[in-house]
Design a protein around this motif. Structure first.
Motif, PDB file in Angstrom:
ATOM      1  N   SER A  81      44.689 111.978  22.104  1.00  0.00           N
ATOM      2  CA  SER A  81      43.938 111.060  22.958  1.00  0.00           C
ATOM      3  C   SER A  81      43.194 110.073  22.072  1.00  0.00           C
ATOM      4  CB  SER A  81      42.967 111.806  23.867  1.00  0.00           C
ATOM      5  OG  SER A  81      41.999 112.479  23.111  1.00  0.00           O
ATOM      6  N   ILE A  82      43.010 108.874  22.591  1.00  0.00           N
ATOM      7  CA  ILE A  82      42.259 107.837  21.894  1.00  0.00           C
ATOM      8  C   ILE A  82      40.886 107.776  22.547  1.00  0.00           C
ATOM      9  CG2 ILE A  82      42.095 105.380  21.377  1.00  0.00           C
ATOM     10  CD1 ILE A  82      45.126 105.244  21.552  1.00  0.00           C
ATOM     11  N   ILE A  83      39.839 107.834  21.722  1.00  0.00           N
ATOM     12  CA  ILE A  83      38.473 107.766  22.216  1.00  0.00           C
ATOM     13  C   ILE A  83      37.874 106.462  21.712  1.00  0.00           C
ATOM     14  CG2 ILE A  83      36.223 108.873  22.219  1.00  0.00           C
ATOM     15  CD1 ILE A  83      37.771 111.510  21.542  1.00  0.00           C
ATOM     16  N   ILE A  84      37.482 105.602  22.638  1.00  0.00           N
ATOM     17  CA  ILE A  84      36.882 104.304  22.321  1.00  0.00           C
ATOM     18  C   ILE A  84      35.419 104.343  22.737  1.00  0.00           C
ATOM     19  CG2 ILE A  84      36.938 101.819  22.769  1.00  0.00           C
ATOM     20  CD1 ILE A  84      39.403 102.728  21.328  1.00  0.00           C
ATOM     21  N   GLN A  85      34.538 103.921  21.853  1.00  0.00           N
ATOM     22  CA  GLN A  85      33.111 103.922  22.154  1.00  0.00           C
ATOM     23  C   GLN A  85      32.793 102.796  23.129  1.00  0.00           C
ATOM     24  OE1 GLN A  85      31.247 103.532  18.351  1.00  0.00           O
ATOM     25  NE2 GLN A  85      31.734 105.620  17.731  1.00  0.00           N
ATOM     26  N   GLY A  86      32.188 103.146  24.257  1.00  0.00           N
ATOM     27  CA  GLY A  86      31.795 102.158  25.255  1.00  0.00           C
ATOM     28  C   GLY A  86      32.720 102.173  26.455  1.00  0.00           C
ATOM     29  N   ASP A  87      32.291 101.494  27.518  1.00  0.00           N
ATOM     30  CA  ASP A  87      33.065 101.405  28.751  1.00  0.00           C
ATOM     31  C   ASP A  87      33.862 100.106  28.746  1.00  0.00           C
ATOM     32  OD1 ASP A  87      34.111 101.649  31.260  1.00  0.00           O
ATOM     33  OD2 ASP A  87      32.244 101.288  32.335  1.00  0.00           O
ATOM     34  N   TYR A  88      35.106 100.166  28.282  1.00  0.00           N
ATOM     35  CA  TYR A  88      35.981  98.997  28.175  1.00  0.00           C
ATOM     36  C   TYR A  88      37.266  99.200  28.960  1.00  0.00           C
ATOM     37  CZ  TYR A  88      32.968  97.515  24.359  1.00  0.00           C
ATOM     38  OH  TYR A  88      31.898  97.123  23.620  1.00  0.00           O
ATOM     39  N   ARG A  89      37.200  99.904  30.083  1.00  0.00           N
ATOM     40  CA  ARG A  89      38.418 100.233  30.823  1.00  0.00           C
ATOM     41  C   ARG A  89      39.202  98.992  31.247  1.00  0.00           C
ATOM     42  NH1 ARG A  89      35.853 104.153  35.141  1.00  0.00           N
ATOM     43  NH2 ARG A  89      34.168 102.693  34.759  1.00  0.00           N
ATOM     44  N   ASP A  90      38.515  97.986  31.756  1.00  0.00           N
ATOM     45  CA  ASP A  90      39.229  96.795  32.240  1.00  0.00           C
ATOM     46  C   ASP A  90      39.920  96.056  31.098  1.00  0.00           C
ATOM     47  OD1 ASP A  90      38.402  97.312  34.840  1.00  0.00           O
ATOM     48  OD2 ASP A  90      36.547  96.153  34.581  1.00  0.00           O
ATOM     49  N   LYS A  91      39.226  95.867  29.989  1.00  0.00           N
ATOM     50  CA  LYS A  91      39.815  95.160  28.851  1.00  0.00           C
ATOM     51  C   LYS A  91      40.967  95.956  28.247  1.00  0.00           C
ATOM     52  CE  LYS A  91      35.736  92.560  27.463  1.00  0.00           C
ATOM     53  NZ  LYS A  91      34.769  92.303  26.397  1.00  0.00           N
ATOM     54  N   ILE A  92      40.811  97.275  28.164  1.00  0.00           N
ATOM     55  CA  ILE A  92      41.869  98.124  27.612  1.00  0.00           C
ATOM     56  C   ILE A  92      43.097  98.088  28.510  1.00  0.00           C
ATOM     57  CG2 ILE A  92      42.506 100.516  27.137  1.00  0.00           C
ATOM     58  CD1 ILE A  92      39.643 100.932  26.123  1.00  0.00           C
ATOM     59  N   MET A  93      42.885  98.155  29.816  1.00  0.00           N
ATOM     60  CA  MET A  93      44.013  98.120  30.740  1.00  0.00           C
ATOM     61  C   MET A  93      44.749  96.792  30.657  1.00  0.00           C
ATOM     62  SD  MET A  93      42.391 100.197  33.945  1.00  0.00           S
ATOM     63  CE  MET A  93      43.799 100.017  34.993  1.00  0.00           C
ATOM     64  N   ASP A  94      44.031  95.687  30.528  1.00  0.00           N
ATOM     65  CA  ASP A  94      44.684  94.380  30.362  1.00  0.00           C
ATOM     66  C   ASP A  94      45.458  94.310  29.055  1.00  0.00           C
ATOM     67  OD1 ASP A  94      43.659  93.525  32.778  1.00  0.00           O
ATOM     68  OD2 ASP A  94      41.926  92.508  31.867  1.00  0.00           O
ATOM     69  N   PHE A  95      44.864  94.840  27.978  1.00  0.00           N
ATOM     70  CA  PHE A  95      45.521  94.867  26.661  1.00  0.00           C
ATOM     71  C   PHE A  95      46.837  95.640  26.735  1.00  0.00           C
ATOM     72  CE2 PHE A  95      46.238  97.013  22.594  1.00  0.00           C
ATOM     73  CZ  PHE A  95      46.187  95.955  21.695  1.00  0.00           C
ATOM     74  N   LEU A  96      46.804  96.812  27.366  1.00  0.00           N
ATOM     75  CA  LEU A  96      47.999  97.654  27.444  1.00  0.00           C
ATOM     76  C   LEU A  96      49.058  97.042  28.359  1.00  0.00           C
ATOM     77  CD1 LEU A  96      46.348 101.177  27.576  1.00  0.00           C
ATOM     78  CD2 LEU A  96      47.542 100.149  25.658  1.00  0.00           C
ATOM     79  N   LYS A  97      48.642  96.438  29.460  1.00  0.00           N
ATOM     80  CA  LYS A  97      49.608  95.816  30.372  1.00  0.00           C
ATOM     81  C   LYS A  97      50.294  94.626  29.719  1.00  0.00           C
ATOM     82  CE  LYS A  97      47.474  97.316  34.656  1.00  0.00           C
ATOM     83  NZ  LYS A  97      46.686  96.916  35.836  1.00  0.00           N
ATOM     84  N   ASP A  98      49.568  93.882  28.885  1.00  0.00           N
ATOM     85  CA  ASP A  98      50.166  92.762  28.168  1.00  0.00           C
ATOM     86  C   ASP A  98      51.242  93.223  27.194  1.00  0.00           C
ATOM     87  OD1 ASP A  98      48.604  90.954  29.504  1.00  0.00           O
ATOM     88  OD2 ASP A  98      47.131  90.744  27.876  1.00  0.00           O
ATOM     89  N   ARG A  99      51.125  94.437  26.712  1.00  0.00           N
ATOM     90  CA  ARG A  99      52.096  94.979  25.769  1.00  0.00           C
ATOM     91  C   ARG A  99      53.192  95.787  26.438  1.00  0.00           C
ATOM     92  NH1 ARG A  99      48.127  92.877  23.735  1.00  0.00           N
ATOM     93  NH2 ARG A  99      47.877  92.365  21.560  1.00  0.00           N
TER      94      ARG A  99
END
Length: 108
Positions: A81-99
């Motif tokens: 699992s990847i653990i990212i500090q902070g609540d960045y769900r929206d940005k992470i989801m956009d990043f992953l969908k772009d890829r």
């Protein structure tokens, strides 16, 4: 007269080669099942956790590194699992969908 015509006039004996390698859609191994993106609080601090990636460990580590540098935050890769500090769900989801990944949001 466009650029291609001008080049043909300057170099009439040149044969154009189309040996470009095919462009990849993503640098990572893509899977059919969605990656689960969830939010938790650990020791009072918000963290975003990504689970469910079934690719190789090297791809998972590269994805974690790219996410951390994209968001300019800290994080780690532990127990698949990847653990990212902070609540960045929206940005992470956009990043992953772009890829090219499919992402599922879990929790609030």
């Amino acid at each position: 007269m466009d650029l291609q015509d001008q080049l043909k006039n300057l170099f009439p004996d040149h044969v154009q080669q189309d040996n470009e390698p095919p462009k990849k859609k993503s640098d990572y191994w893509l899977q059919d099942a969605p990656i689960i993106c969830k939010y938790e609080k650990r020791k009072g601090k918000p963290v975003t956790i990504l689970e469910g990636y079934t690719g190789a460990d090297s791809d998972f580590k590269k994805l974690a590194k790219d996410l951390k540098s994209y968001l300019s935050v800290g994080g780690s890769y532990k127990n698949n699992s990847i653990i990212i500090q902070g609540d960045y769900r929206d940005k992470i989801m956009d990043f992953l969908k772009d890829r090219g990944f499919s992402v599922k949001r879990v929790g609030g």
